[in-house]
Design a protein around this motif. Structure first.
Motif, PDB file in Angstrom:
ATOM      1  N   TYR A   1     -20.024  -9.232  -0.426  1.00 60.04           N
ATOM      2  CA  TYR A   1     -19.604  -8.888   1.111  1.00 60.04           C
ATOM      3  C   TYR A   1     -18.358  -7.592   1.052  1.00 60.04           C
ATOM      4  O   TYR A   1     -17.695  -7.739   0.029  1.00 60.04           O
ATOM      5  CB  TYR A   1     -19.299 -10.038   1.724  1.00 60.04           C
ATOM      6  N   ASP A   2     -18.393  -7.009   2.214  1.00 61.91           N
ATOM      7  CA  ASP A   2     -17.580  -5.970   2.519  1.00 61.91           C
ATOM      8  C   ASP A   2     -16.239  -6.669   2.242  1.00 61.91           C
ATOM      9  O   ASP A   2     -15.771  -7.903   2.666  1.00 61.91           O
ATOM     10  CB  ASP A   2     -17.707  -5.618   3.995  1.00 61.91           C
ATOM     11  N   LYS A   3     -15.117  -5.756   1.916  1.00 63.07           N
ATOM     12  CA  LYS A   3     -13.569  -6.208   1.740  1.00 63.07           C
ATOM     13  C   LYS A   3     -13.081  -6.766   3.159  1.00 63.07           C
ATOM     14  O   LYS A   3     -12.137  -7.182   3.225  1.00 63.07           O
ATOM     15  CB  LYS A   3     -12.853  -5.040   1.406  1.00 63.07           C
ATOM     16  N   ASN A   4     -13.708  -6.418   4.115  1.00 61.04           N
ATOM     17  CA  ASN A   4     -13.438  -6.809   5.453  1.00 61.04           C
ATOM     18  C   ASN A   4     -13.302  -8.197   5.530  1.00 61.04           C
ATOM     19  O   ASN A   4     -12.362  -9.086   6.219  1.00 61.04           O
ATOM     20  CB  ASN A   4     -14.137  -6.362   6.723  1.00 61.04           C
TER      21      ASN A   4
ATOM     22  N   ALA B   1      -5.112  13.538  -5.358  1.00 62.41           N
ATOM     23  CA  ALA B   1      -4.989  13.488  -3.728  1.00 62.41           C
ATOM     24  C   ALA B   1      -6.457  13.866  -3.334  1.00 62.41           C
ATOM     25  O   ALA B   1      -6.654  13.806  -2.148  1.00 62.41           O
ATOM     26  CB  ALA B   1      -3.898  14.559  -3.417  1.00 62.41           C
ATOM     27  N   ARG B   2      -7.005  14.196  -4.295  1.00 61.49           N
ATOM     28  CA  ARG B   2      -8.616  14.816  -3.912  1.00 61.49           C
ATOM     29  C   ARG B   2      -9.551  13.434  -3.688  1.00 61.49           C
ATOM     30  O   ARG B   2      -9.946  12.768  -4.767  1.00 61.49           O
ATOM     31  CB  ARG B   2      -9.289  15.484  -4.902  1.00 61.49           C
ATOM     32  N   MET B   3      -9.775  13.141  -2.542  1.00 56.70           N
ATOM     33  CA  MET B   3     -10.571  11.760  -2.342  1.00 56.70           C
ATOM     34  C   MET B   3     -11.930  12.029  -2.542  1.00 56.70           C
ATOM     35  O   MET B   3     -12.603  12.553  -1.863  1.00 56.70           O
ATOM     36  CB  MET B   3     -10.357  11.245  -0.943  1.00 56.70           C
ATOM     37  N   VAL B   4     -12.487  10.910  -3.536  1.00 56.04           N
ATOM     38  CA  VAL B   4     -14.250  11.274  -3.614  1.00 56.04           C
ATOM     39  C   VAL B   4     -14.677  10.064  -2.858  1.00 56.04           C
ATOM     40  O   VAL B   4     -15.539  10.414  -1.994  1.00 56.04           O
ATOM     41  CB  VAL B   4     -14.405  11.373  -5.089  1.00 56.04           C
ATOM     42  N   CYS B   5     -14.369   8.688  -3.277  1.00 62.50           N
ATOM     43  CA  CYS B   5     -14.812   7.558  -2.613  1.00 62.50           C
ATOM     44  C   CYS B   5     -14.032   7.271  -1.644  1.00 62.50           C
ATOM     45  O   CYS B   5     -12.938   6.526  -1.721  1.00 62.50           O
ATOM     46  CB  CYS B   5     -15.121   6.631  -3.712  1.00 62.50           C
ATOM     47  N   ARG B   6     -14.485   7.562  -0.297  1.00 66.11           N
ATOM     48  CA  ARG B   6     -13.714   7.129   0.837  1.00 66.11           C
ATOM     49  C   ARG B   6     -13.724   5.563   1.122  1.00 66.11           C
ATOM     50  O   ARG B   6     -12.463   5.255   1.549  1.00 66.11           O
ATOM     51  CB  ARG B   6     -14.073   7.598   2.121  1.00 66.11           C
ATOM     52  N   CYS B   7     -14.540   4.932   0.608  1.00 61.76           N
ATOM     53  CA  CYS B   7     -14.697   3.313   0.959  1.00 61.76           C
ATOM     54  C   CYS B   7     -13.586   2.638  -0.063  1.00 61.76           C
ATOM     55  O   CYS B   7     -13.013   1.683   0.538  1.00 61.76           O
ATOM     56  CB  CYS B   7     -15.797   2.735   0.583  1.00 61.76           C
ATOM     57  N   GLU B   8     -13.532   2.890  -1.124  1.00 62.55           N
ATOM     58  CA  GLU B   8     -12.452   2.497  -2.226  1.00 62.55           C
ATOM     59  C   GLU B   8     -11.316   3.161  -2.558  1.00 62.55           C
ATOM     60  O   GLU B   8     -10.657   2.959  -3.550  1.00 62.55           O
ATOM     61  CB  GLU B   8     -13.546   2.060  -3.439  1.00 62.55           C
TER      62      GLU B   8
ATOM     63  N   ALA C   1     -15.636   4.137  -7.928  1.00 64.54           N
ATOM     64  CA  ALA C   1     -16.296   5.127  -6.933  1.00 64.54           C
ATOM     65  C   ALA C   1     -17.769   4.636  -6.774  1.00 64.54           C
ATOM     66  O   ALA C   1     -18.576   4.521  -7.892  1.00 64.54           O
ATOM     67  CB  ALA C   1     -16.269   6.353  -7.615  1.00 64.54           C
ATOM     68  N   GLY C   2     -17.939   4.467  -5.476  1.00 68.43           N
ATOM     69  CA  GLY C   2     -19.280   4.329  -5.202  1.00 68.43           C
ATOM     70  C   GLY C   2     -19.593   2.666  -4.896  1.00 68.43           C
ATOM     71  O   GLY C   2     -20.535   2.019  -4.887  1.00 68.43           O
ATOM     72  N   MET C   3     -18.451   1.900  -5.272  1.00 69.50           N
ATOM     73  CA  MET C   3     -18.600   0.622  -5.262  1.00 69.50           C
ATOM     74  C   MET C   3     -18.337  -0.418  -3.800  1.00 69.50           C
ATOM     75  O   MET C   3     -18.448  -1.626  -3.715  1.00 69.50           O
ATOM     76  CB  MET C   3     -17.453  -0.227  -6.231  1.00 69.50           C
ATOM     77  N   GLY C   4     -18.031   0.544  -2.971  1.00 65.90           N
ATOM     78  CA  GLY C   4     -17.588   0.048  -1.433  1.00 65.90           C
ATOM     79  C   GLY C   4     -18.823  -0.047  -0.544  1.00 65.90           C
ATOM     80  O   GLY C   4     -19.772  -0.199  -0.868  1.00 65.90           O
ATOM     81  N   ARG C   5     -18.496  -0.112   0.750  1.00 65.92           N
ATOM     82  CA  ARG C   5     -19.402  -0.564   1.807  1.00 65.92           C
ATOM     83  C   ARG C   5     -20.443   0.674   1.866  1.00 65.92           C
ATOM     84  O   ARG C   5     -21.502   0.059   2.349  1.00 65.92           O
ATOM     85  CB  ARG C   5     -18.532  -0.537   3.061  1.00 65.92           C
ATOM     86  N   CYS C   6     -20.242   1.701   1.394  1.00 66.15           N
ATOM     87  CA  CYS C   6     -21.335   2.757   1.873  1.00 66.15           C
ATOM     88  C   CYS C   6     -22.054   2.768   0.291  1.00 66.15           C
ATOM     89  O   CYS C   6     -23.067   3.581   0.288  1.00 66.15           O
ATOM     90  CB  CYS C   6     -20.723   4.124   2.259  1.00 66.15           C
TER      91      CYS C   6
ATOM     92  N   GLU D   1     -12.621   1.945   9.785  1.00 68.16           N
ATOM     93  CA  GLU D   1     -11.451   1.143   9.052  1.00 68.16           C
ATOM     94  C   GLU D   1     -10.131   1.569   9.302  1.00 68.16           C
ATOM     95  O   GLU D   1      -9.385   0.551   9.336  1.00 68.16           O
ATOM     96  CB  GLU D   1     -11.791   1.367   7.264  1.00 68.16           C
ATOM     97  N   LEU D   2      -9.705   2.598   9.580  1.00 67.71           N
ATOM     98  CA  LEU D   2      -8.633   3.133  10.017  1.00 67.71           C
ATOM     99  C   LEU D   2      -8.087   2.286  11.311  1.00 67.71           C
ATOM    100  O   LEU D   2      -7.238   1.834  11.744  1.00 67.71           O
ATOM    101  CB  LEU D   2      -8.118   4.562  10.274  1.00 67.71           C
ATOM    102  N   SER D   3      -9.255   2.186  12.372  1.00 65.08           N
ATOM    103  CA  SER D   3      -8.733   1.815  13.798  1.00 65.08           C
ATOM    104  C   SER D   3      -8.404   0.090  13.511  1.00 65.08           C
ATOM    105  O   SER D   3      -7.806  -0.382  14.219  1.00 65.08           O
ATOM    106  CB  SER D   3     -10.268   1.793  14.431  1.00 65.08           C
ATOM    107  N   ARG D   4      -9.437  -0.467  12.623  1.00 69.77           N
ATOM    108  CA  ARG D   4      -9.191  -1.966  12.138  1.00 69.77           C
ATOM    109  C   ARG D   4      -7.771  -2.116  11.636  1.00 69.77           C
ATOM    110  O   ARG D   4      -7.032  -3.027  12.055  1.00 69.77           O
ATOM    111  CB  ARG D   4     -10.306  -2.427  11.394  1.00 69.77           C
TER     112      ARG D   4
END
Lengths: 482, 420
Positions: free
Chosen positions: A231-234, A397-404, A433-438, B262-265
Motif C-alpha cells: 500500500y501507499d505510504k499514506n 537537488a535534482r528531483m527525479v522520483c517525486r513520489c519517493e 526511484a520508481g518504488m512509490g505511488r506512481c 501529497e503537499l496538501s495532505r
C-alpha cells in the motif's frame, strides 16, 4: 581460461550474499555467481521482510538456533551496512480460545529457543497498541525483538560489503554445468569456467538443480507461492507492529505490517505450486490476502494499493539443510531456506564459514572493513543534511522520483556502487526511484537517461531487469530523436 | 535565510501559469512560479495532438502551443519562475520548502500560495491486476512521453485498458507510428473519454473498443507476452467463461487520473474524498486562508480551457488577499451533490455573488434537466440533451440566485433524467 577460486558461491540471494560477506573476512579467494541480472531476484527479493523473533521454530532445529542468533545480529549489521531496519516488534493475535492456547505454546517455545522479552498481552493492551485491530481480539504474543528490514536492500548491502572486501560477483552467470575434479569442481556459469575447492549451493528454489548437476543429493523442493499487496505510504502508520495471525502448517499466516520504508504490506497467501518460477499473482490469491488480513484489521482498506507481487519459498522438509553433501566431496549445501531464512542468513553464514574452516585455513584479513556506505536517503534527512549534500553535489537537488523523493545524486551513486546494475529495477531497488505511488510513470524516462549517460548503454537498450526485458521496441517512423 | 514573498505558485503548468497572470493583473508584483521540470508548460508539453483551446482561444491548438500562449503571457508580465525546483513541504503557516540545484534548500514565507501541482495517473498496482510483472506495462502518459518527447516506441502490439482521453489519444498515436493496436478495453458500459476522441482516435482508425471488458491477467516473464481479457458482470466482476488470451507485447493503462495532493495532505487541508482535491470556496480558497488550489490538483478536468478559467479565479483571489487581506467569512454554504451528481466544485460558497458551479454526473444520462434547489425550493433548472461523466458541466449562477443560495441551509444540485 579457467579462473581459480577457493570458494565459489552459487546464488546471490540473502544467504549467498551473507556467506560471501562472512568469507570475505578471511584470506580466501571467493566468487559468487548469480543467474539473474541482479541480486535478490528470487525468494530474497519478494517476502515479508520480517526479522523474526524466533518463537516459531521447533526447539533443537537449525531454524530455531539460527533464527534467534540472526535476530540478535540484525540491529548491528543494519547499522554498519546502512540497511533500512526498524525494530517495531511483532504481535501474534489470538481471536479465540484455541488461539490463546496457540500463543501460549509459542511463548513456551520461545522460552526454550531463548527468545528475549516475550510477553502475553491482554486484549486491552493489544487494542491500545494497535487501534485498527479487531474488536474480537483476545490477546497477543508480543515479541519486541522482531523487526522489519528491506530484504533486497539488505541483500545488496551485504553483497556490496563483501565486494568491497574482495569477493568477486558475476551477475547474469547461470550455472550450466558442474564437473568434479580431484580437488574440487569446475563450474561453468555464463559461459565461463570457475575452478573451486568448495562449491556452496545457495540456489534457493533451484537448489535441487545445482545439487543434481554437482552429483549431490536429489532434494525434493516444494515451491510455496506467497502473494502480497503493498500500500501507499499514506497508509504506512495503519499498524505500527507486525501483526501475525496464529500459524498453521502452511506457514505463519497472513500478516499486516509496516515495511522498513513505511508502506503498509499485507500477505502472504500460501499455495504450493508445481512451477517454482511461477511468481505471477492471481485474483484468488490477492482476494484471499485481503479477506484474511481483515480478520486482524476488519476496516483494512481495499483501495490505496500501489503494487502486488508474489514470492516463492523453497520448502524441503521441516528444517534448513546446512551441511556438506554426503554424496560428493566439497559441495556445501544450504537448502530449504524458507522462512525464517532472511532473519537467519547472517547466522547461516557464520555456520557455513565454520564448515569451510574444516577444509580450508581461515586466516583473518587485517584490513577487513565491516561497514558499508549506503546511498544517502534524501527523503529521511533533515533540511541541514539535505543542504550539505546539495552543496557537495547539486545533483542531490535534482528531483527525479517525486513520489519517493529520490534525487539524481542518489541514482548516480547507485550506478557507481560496488556491484552496479544498469537496469530500471536495479536503480529502483538501490535508491527507490520508481518504488512509490506512481510506480515509475513519471521518472522512468529520466532514470533511463541517467543510466544511459552513466553507463554508456544506449537509451533504447535499457531494460527493466535484464536482456529480454527491454522497455523500448524501436524508433518512430521518422527516425529516432537525438 | 527565509525569503518573504506575496504569492508563490506551486507548479508551472497551465494552471500555475494562468493563476500567475491573473494574480499579476490583480496588482501583485512579488510573484514566483516554482516548477519541478526543466521547462514551464507541464504535461501539455507532451500532448502534441490538437484540440486544445477551442473554448479559450476559439481556435484549435496543440498542447505545446496552448502552453506557449500562457508562457508568453507570463513572460510579457515578467513573472519570475524557478525551474528544476521541487517543493517538498508546505507548512500550515505557509512556509514552502524547496530544493534547487543552484541554491540548495530554499524556504519561502508566503502571504498566499496557489497549489497547481496537477495530477498523476492511476497505475496497475492501484487496480491490482494479477499476473507477472514484465517490461511492457505502461501508463498511457509514460508511453506518450516516450513516443512524443523521447522519439522511441514502447511497443509493437498494444492492448489498451481504459478509454480515458489519454488512452484514446495514445491508441491513435501508436497506430499512426505503425504499432498494431489490438483493442481498447473499458470496464464500464461507456467510455469516460470525450465523444470526439472516440470518433477521431478509435473509429477513424479502426481500433475496436470493447466495453464491459477488463484485463484479468498479465502474461510474460521478461517482456509482456499477452493479456487475458474478460467481460465483466453488472458489478464489474470478471466473468470466468468469457476469458480470452490476447497476444501482445504491451499493455497500456489509461484508467483514471488522481489529483496529486501529497503537499496538501501534508498541510492538513480539508479534502474532498470524491475529487481527491482540497475542498474550496468559489474563490478556490482551501481550508487555510491564503492558500488556493486550481487545475487538476483540485479536480481532474477534461479540457485545459476550464483549467485556465479556474486558475484565473484563484489568481485573482490571491491578489485580492495580498492587497487587502479579506476578513475570513464565517458563514459558508455547502453545495451538496444530489441525484446523479458525483461532486461539485466549489464545495462551498462564502459570498452572495455570481459564480459558476462545476460538476460531473455519475453515469451517462439521456435528456433531462439540472436542478438547483435551496431548502427544497427549485431556484434554477437547465435542460440537457445528454450528460456523461467524461464531460464536466458548468452551471452559472446569477447574482440573485447566489444571494438566495447564500441565505439557504440546504443547497442541492441534481441531474434528473426525463421520464421515458
Amino acid at each position: 581460461m579457467t579462473q581459480q577460486w577457493d570458494v565459489l558461491i552459487a546464488g546471490g540471494g540473502v544467504v549467498g550474499a551473507s556467506i560471501a560477506r562472512e568469507l570475505s573476512r578471511y584470506d580466501l579467494k571467493t566468487a559468487l555467481v548469480e543467474a539473474n541480472s541482479d541480486l535478490a531476484l528470487g525468494t530474497s527479493g519478494a517476502n515479508s521482510g520480517i526479522v523474526h523473533a524466533g518463537y516459531d521454530a521447533m526447539p533443537g532445529t537449525l531454524m530455531a538456533e539460527l533464527n534467534v542468533r540472526g535476530n540478535a545480529m540484525y540491529p548491528e549489521l543494519c547499522r554498519k551496512l546502512e540497511i533500512p531496519f526498524e525494530p517495531i516488534g511483532s504481535l501474534v493475535l489470538a481471536f479465540d480460545e484455541e488461539d490463546e492456547k496457540t500463543i501460549q505454546k509459542l511463548y513456551d517455545r520461545g522460552q526454550v529457543n531463548g527468545v528475549p522479552e516475550l510477553k502475553i498481552l491482554s486484549a486491552e493492551e493489544v487494542k491500545a497498541m494497535e487501534p485498527h485491530v479487531t474488536e474480537t481480539v483476545r490477546g497477543a504474543l508480543y515479541a519486541p525483538t522482531a523487526g522489519v528490514v528491506s530484504p533486497y536492500e539488505a541483500t545488496i548491502a551485504i553483497a556490496e560489503n563483501a565486494a568491497e572486501n574482495g569477493v568477486s560477483f558475476y551477475l547474469e552467470h547461470p550455472v550450466t554445468a558442474v564437473r568434479k575434479t580431484e580437488d574440487g569442481f569446475v563450474v561453468t556459469a555464463g559461459g565461463e569456467e570457475f575452478a573451486c575447492k568448495i562449491l556452496i549451493n545457495c540456489c534457493g528454489v533451484h537448489a535441487h538443480e545445482l545439487s543434481q548437476m554437482a552429483g549431490g543429493e536429489p532434494f525434493k523442493v516444494t515451491g510455496r507461492k506467497g502473494e502480497y499487496i503493498l500500500y501507499d505510504k499514506n497508509l504506512g502508520g495503519y499498524v505500527s507492529h507486525v501483526l501475525f495471525q496464529p500459524p498453521s502448517k502452511m506457514g505463519k499466516g497472513i500478516l499486516v505490517t509496516q515495511t522498513a520504508e513505511g508502506n503498509m504490506l499485507i500477505g502472504p497467501s500460501s499455495m504450493d505450486v508445481d512451477d517454482i518460477d511461477d511468481t505471477a499473482t492471481t485474483q484468488e490469491g490477492l482476494d484471499g490476502v485481503l479477506v484474511t488480513a481483515r480478520r486482524s484489521c476488519p476496516e483494512l482498506p481495499a483501495g490505496g494499493a500501489i503494487t502486488t507481487f508474489a514470492g516463492m519459498r523453497a520448502v524441503i522438509g521441516d528444517d534448513f539443510i546446512i551441511r556438506y553433501s554426503d554424496m560428493v566431496d566439497g559441495l556445501l549445501q544450504t537448502a530449504g531456506i524458507c522462512s525464517p531464512g532472511l532473519t537467519a542468513a547472517p547466522a547461516i553464514a557464520e555456520k557455513v564459514a565454520a564448515l569451510v574452516g574444516e577444509r580450508l585455513t581461515l586466516k583473518a584479513k587485517e584490513n577487513w572493513k565491516d561497514t558499508r556506505e549506503g546511498i544517502p536517503p534524501f527523503n529521511k534527512l533533515d533540511w541541514d543534511a539535505r543542504q550539505k549534500l546539495i552543496e557537495q553535489d547539486p545533483a542531490y537537488a535534482r528531483m527525479v522520483c517525486r513520489c519517493e523523493t529520490v534525487t539524481e545524486g542518489q541514482i548516480v551513486k547507485a550506478l557507481h556502487s560496488p556491484i552496479p546494475v544498469y537496469t530500471i529495477d536495479g536503480v529502483k531497488r538501490r535508491c527507490r526511484a520508481g518504488m512509490g505511488r506512481c510506480q515509475g510513470s513519471f521518472c522512468t524516462p529520466r532514470v533511463m537517461d541517467i543510466i544511459a549517460r552513466e553507463s554508456g548503454i544506449p537509451f533504447a537498450e535499457i531494460s527493466k531487469n535484464g536482456p529480454d526485458a527491454k522497455l523500448i521496441t524501436g524508433t518512430l517512423k521518422g527516425g529516432a530523436a537525438e | 535565510m527565509n525569503r518573504k514573498i506575496d504569492t508563490l505558485i506551486v507548479g508551472g503548468g497551465p494552471a500555475g501559469l494562468a493563476a500567475a497572470c491573473a494574480c499579476y493583473d490583480g496588482g501583485v508584483r512579488d510573484i514566483l512560479i516554482v516548477e519541478r521540470d526543466v521547462h514551464l508548460g507541464g504535461i501539455l508539453q507532451q500532448c502534441i495532438h490538437n484540440g486544445f483551446g477551442l473554448q479559450w482561444f476559439k481556435e484549435e491548438l496543440t498542447g505545446p502551443e496552448y502552453a506557449q500562449r500562457f508562457v508568453d503571457e507570463a513572460a510579457k508580465r515578467q513573472i519570475p519562475y524557478m525551474t528544476e525546483t521541487m517543493v517538498l513541504e508546505i507548512t500550515k503557516d505557509k512556509k514552502v520548502y524547496c530544493v534547487n540545484p543552484e541554491e540548495g534548500v530554499v524556504v519561502f514565507e508566503c502571504k498566499t500560495i496557489i497549489l497547481a501541482m496537477g495530477c498523476r495517473e492511476r497505475v496497475r498496482g492501484n487496480l491490482k491486476i494479477p499476473g507477472t510483472r514484465p517490461a511492457g506495462v505502461y501508463s498511457a502518459g509514460l508511453a506518450q512521453r516516450l513516443v512524443n518527447l523521447e522519439g522511441v516506441m514502447p511497443g509493437k502490439e498494444v492492448v489498451i485498458l481504459g478509454s480515458g482521453d489519454i488512452g484514446l489519444i495514445m491508441a491513435r498515436r501508436m497506430k499512426w507510428e505503425g504499432a498494431d493496436v489490438k483493442m481498447v478495453c473499458e470496464i464500464m458500459p461507456y467510455s469516460s473519454g470525450l465523444a470526439r476522441n472516440i470518433q477521431q482516435c478509435l473509429k477513424d482508425n479502426d481500433i475496436p473498443l470493447h466495453l464491459n471488458t477488463t484485463v484479468v491477467k498479465v502474461h510474460g516473464k521478461k517482456r509482456v507476452e499477452g493479456v487475458t481479457i474478460a467481460k465483466v458482470d453488472e458489478n464489474r466482476r470478471p466473468i470466468k467463461e468469457t476469458e480470452q488470451f490476447v497476444p501482445c507485447d504491451t499493455l497500456m493503462l489509461s484508467v483514471g487520473l488522481l489529483p496529486e495532493n501529497e503537499l496538501s495532505r501534508g498541510m492538513d487541508l480539508v479534502m474532498d474524498p470524491v475529487t481527491g482535491g482540497p475542498a474550496v470556496d468559489e474563490n478556490r480558497q482551501t481550508s487555510i486562508p491564503g492558500v488556493y488550489a486550481c487545475g487538476n490538483v483540485l479536480h481532474v478536468h477534461d479540457i485545459v480551457d476550464f483549467v485556465s478559467k479556474e486558475s484565473m479565479i484563484a489568481g485573482a483571489a490571491a491578489a485580492a488577499y495580498v492587497q487587502n487581506t479579506p476578513e475570513q467569512e464565517t458563514k459558508a454554504v455547502t453545495m451538496q451533490p444530489g441525484k446523479n451528481v458525483r461532486y461539485i466544485v466549489p464545495q462551498r460558497l462564502v459570498a452572495p455573488e455570481a459564480c459558476s458551479l462545476y460538476f460531473r454526473v455519475g453515469s451517462p444520462l439521456g435528456a433531462g434537466e439540472i436542478r438547483l434547489t435551496a431548502d427544497g425550493e427549485t431556484l434554477l433548472t437547465r435542460k440537457f440533451i445528454r450528460a456523461v461523466p467524461g464531460e464536466m458541466e458548468e452551471l452559472p449562477l446569477k447574482q440573485e440566485i447566489a444571494e438566495k443560495l447564500y441565505n439557504a441551509k440546504d443547497v442541492v444540485v441534481s441531474a434528473i433524467e426525463k421520464e421515458a
